[in-house]
Design a protein around this motif. Structure first.
Motif, mmCIF file in Angstrom:
data_model
loop_
_atom_site.group_PDB
_atom_site.id
_atom_site.type_symbol
_atom_site.label_atom_id
_atom_site.label_comp_id
_atom_site.label_asym_id
_atom_site.label_seq_id
_atom_site.Cartn_x
_atom_site.Cartn_y
_atom_site.Cartn_z
ATOM 1 N N LEU A 80 76.591 66.652 41.324
ATOM 2 C CA LEU A 80 76.945 68.017 40.954
ATOM 3 C C LEU A 80 75.741 68.829 40.476
ATOM 4 O O LEU A 80 75.583 69.986 40.840
ATOM 5 N N TRP A 81 74.904 68.209 39.651
ATOM 6 C CA TRP A 81 73.853 68.977 38.974
ATOM 7 C C TRP A 81 72.462 68.764 39.571
ATOM 8 O O TRP A 81 71.555 69.552 39.303
ATOM 9 N N THR A 82 72.239 67.671 40.298
ATOM 10 C CA THR A 82 70.872 67.408 40.791
ATOM 11 C C THR A 82 70.858 67.046 42.276
ATOM 12 O O THR A 82 69.873 66.494 42.753
ATOM 13 N N GLU A 83 71.953 67.326 42.980
ATOM 14 C CA GLU A 83 72.089 66.925 44.391
ATOM 15 C C GLU A 83 71.802 65.443 44.562
ATOM 16 O O GLU A 83 71.281 65.005 45.586
ATOM 17 N N GLY A 84 72.138 64.692 43.539
ATOM 18 C CA GLY A 84 71.994 63.236 43.614
ATOM 19 C C GLY A 84 70.608 62.733 43.272
ATOM 20 O O GLY A 84 70.368 61.528 43.265
ATOM 21 N N ASN A 85 69.696 63.651 42.941
ATOM 22 C CA ASN A 85 68.320 63.246 42.656
ATOM 23 C C ASN A 85 68.110 62.999 41.169
ATOM 24 O O ASN A 85 67.472 63.766 40.474
ATOM 25 N N MET A 86 68.665 61.948 40.693
ATOM 26 C CA MET A 86 68.552 61.640 39.264
ATOM 27 C C MET A 86 68.582 60.131 39.137
ATOM 28 O O MET A 86 69.410 59.462 39.744
#
Lengths: 350, 140
Positions: free
Chosen positions: A32-38
């Motif tokens: 939701l917040w990082t397009e999965g980049n976390m």
């Protein structure tokens, strides 16, 4: 002051855990917040249902603790103390609701404790004093939270719900005896929530070295030195678990092995349950511990402080009619972010 | 719910405290001071075990005022192990998984909130019996 010991030996007579059934995978938050980049701090976290709060979760954990207390009458409990940073009311004790629901009223003390994530161990330490001095024979100490994280904030990945309750009583009636404890506190503003604010603020990476690591290392080192114990004297070590990395690192820095830490490390499955975090880890260990084994428990509360305890297991309860900690973890209903937002009350309905 | 009624009924709402008839032994819930079986006075408190099974149920999609945020939810007639039939919400269960005869147990949950400023009303609900592998493991 170094290690604290009561005048008469005190232990855990019974214990009980609680975790709500909903689980939010951290990947849902990342999408939701990082397009999965976390890089995910935990695999998933527990989420309370619409009809659950710290009072209801404390009641269930307390009932489980009583079920494991060998037939103890609730009327013999001289203190009902609930540690949390998410009490349902700003003014009106959670503890009287819990005390009434388990049948401990009216001749008992009741109070709500507050010290971020170490409010529960703080209640335990005070309960050791109350029982150890002879003022009461039994005290109920609870650490429970339904933690809040601002949408999109790092805390949203981990802020979970759950905790544990402990009936503290005389050593001769106990499953595990407290050999000693240390409390180490300083004024360290790593995390806080002001009056009337819904979400806490935190100081980012400052919550690590000067806060979490310094305080836990200090309390545990002092405990080991004063009690002439070393890491290898313990079968299990349970630390406060805000994410999967911190407890492993602080434990290994203090000389504990992964094998000692893993059985009480639940954060990947239920998230950070704040005041319940180290305590529910302890219940998972007590579920499998055998007489003669030693357990280290070390909490951390922002603001900041750490309580460290050495426990010696001395018995087990047979045929207990209460779910184990793993039973609650295995009772799992996965939800998506949309449902999570609904359960957290983040939609405006009218 | 007004404060006095909330306070007066806390025993039955939090702990399923009903009554037992001293004349015929009938277990009574909710408490009503007169035995529904033999019509004699019955004021002896009795705490129910909280175990029971679903006798009948219905899922509410259009909720009454104060319960909107919980919809859809399932209400059931629960036959308590000691005999009485109680109306209560089910919780921790999806509507499609509810079955007549399903074993349930009492839990204390939030029933409703009187708005942002009012009381939180706690009381009994029932849920599917929670697995208890812990007890089995402890017996080994």
């Amino acid at each position: 002051m170094g290690v604290m010991k009561p005048n008469r030996a005190v232990g855990i007579v019974g214990y009980g855990a609680y975790v709500p059934r909903y689980r939010l995978p951290a990947q849902e938050v990342a999408e939701l917040w990082t397009e999965g980049n976390m890089q995910l701090p935990v695999r998933e976290k527990s989420v309370p249902g619409l009809d659950e709060d710290v009072a209801t979760m404390s009641i269930e954990a307390a009932r489980n603790a009583l079920a494991r207390s060998g037939g103890l009458l609730p009327s013999r409990i001289g203190a009902v103390w609930v540690g949390s940073e998410s009490h349902p009311y700003a003014v009106k004790p959670t503890s009287t609701i819990v005390a009434e629901a388990i049948g401990a009223t009216p001749y008992t003390t009741a109070a709500d404790w507050q010290f971020a994530c170490k409010a529960g161990t703080e209640a335990i330490q005070a309960a050791i004093g109350l029982v150890g001095s002879g003022m009461a024979d039994y005290a109920l100490a609870i650490g429970m939270d339904a933690a809040q994280g601002r949408p999109g904030d790092a805390l949203e990945y981990t802020a979970g719900a759950g905790g544990a309750a402990f009936v503290i009583g005389p050593a001769e009636a106990s499953l595990a005896v407290f050999e000693g404890s240390v409390s180490y506190v300083t004024d360290t503003p790593d995390f806080w929530r002001r009056q009337y604010e819904k979400f806490p603020e935190h100081a980012g990476r400052f919550t690590g070295e000067p806060a979490y690591f310094h305080h836990i290392s200090s309390s545990v080192s002092q405990l080991l030195t004063e009690m002439n114990l070393k890491a290898s004297d313990f079968t299990y070590a349970v630390f406060h678990q805000p994410n999967a990395k911190f407890p492993m690192k602080v434990g290994e820095d203090l000389g504990f092995t992964r094998e000692q830490i893993k059985p009480g490390l639940l954060v990947n499955e239920i998230g950070n349950t704040y005041a319940g975090s180290s305590l529910i880890g302890l219940t998972a260990v007590l579920d499998i511990a055998k007489p003669g084994q030693r357990i280290l428990l070390a909490s951390f509360g922002s603001g900041a402080g750490s309580d460290a305890f050495s426990l010696l297991v001395q018995g087990r309860r047979e045929g207990v009619q209460a779910p184990g900690t793993r039973d609650y973890i295995n009772r799992r209903t996965q939800i998506d972010y949309a449902m999570y937002a609904r359960l957290k009350g983040n939609y405006k309905l009218n | 719910m007004e404060v006095a009624r909330f306070w007066r009924t806390k025993g039955q709402r939090y702990q399923l405290v009903g009554e037992v008839c001293p004349s015929c032994g009938e277990k009574i819930f909710p408490p009503r001071d007169v035995c529904p079986a033999c019509e004699k006075e019955a004021k002896t408190p009795y705490t129910f075990s909280g175990k029971g099974e679903v006798y009948s149920y219905s899922t509410i999609y259009s909720a009454p005022e104060g319960f909107e945020k919980y919809a859809p939810y399932t209400v059931a007639l629960v036959r308590l192990a000691e005999g009485p039939l109680v109306t209560a919400q089910l919780t921790d269960v999806d509507a499609q998984d509810v079955k007549v005869g399903m074993p349930v147990e009492m839990v204390t949950r939030v029933l409703r909130e009187d708005g942002e400023r009012g009381m939180v009303v706690y009381g009994y609900k029932f849920r599917p019996v929670c697995a208890n592998q812990g007890a089995a493991a402890q017996q080994i």
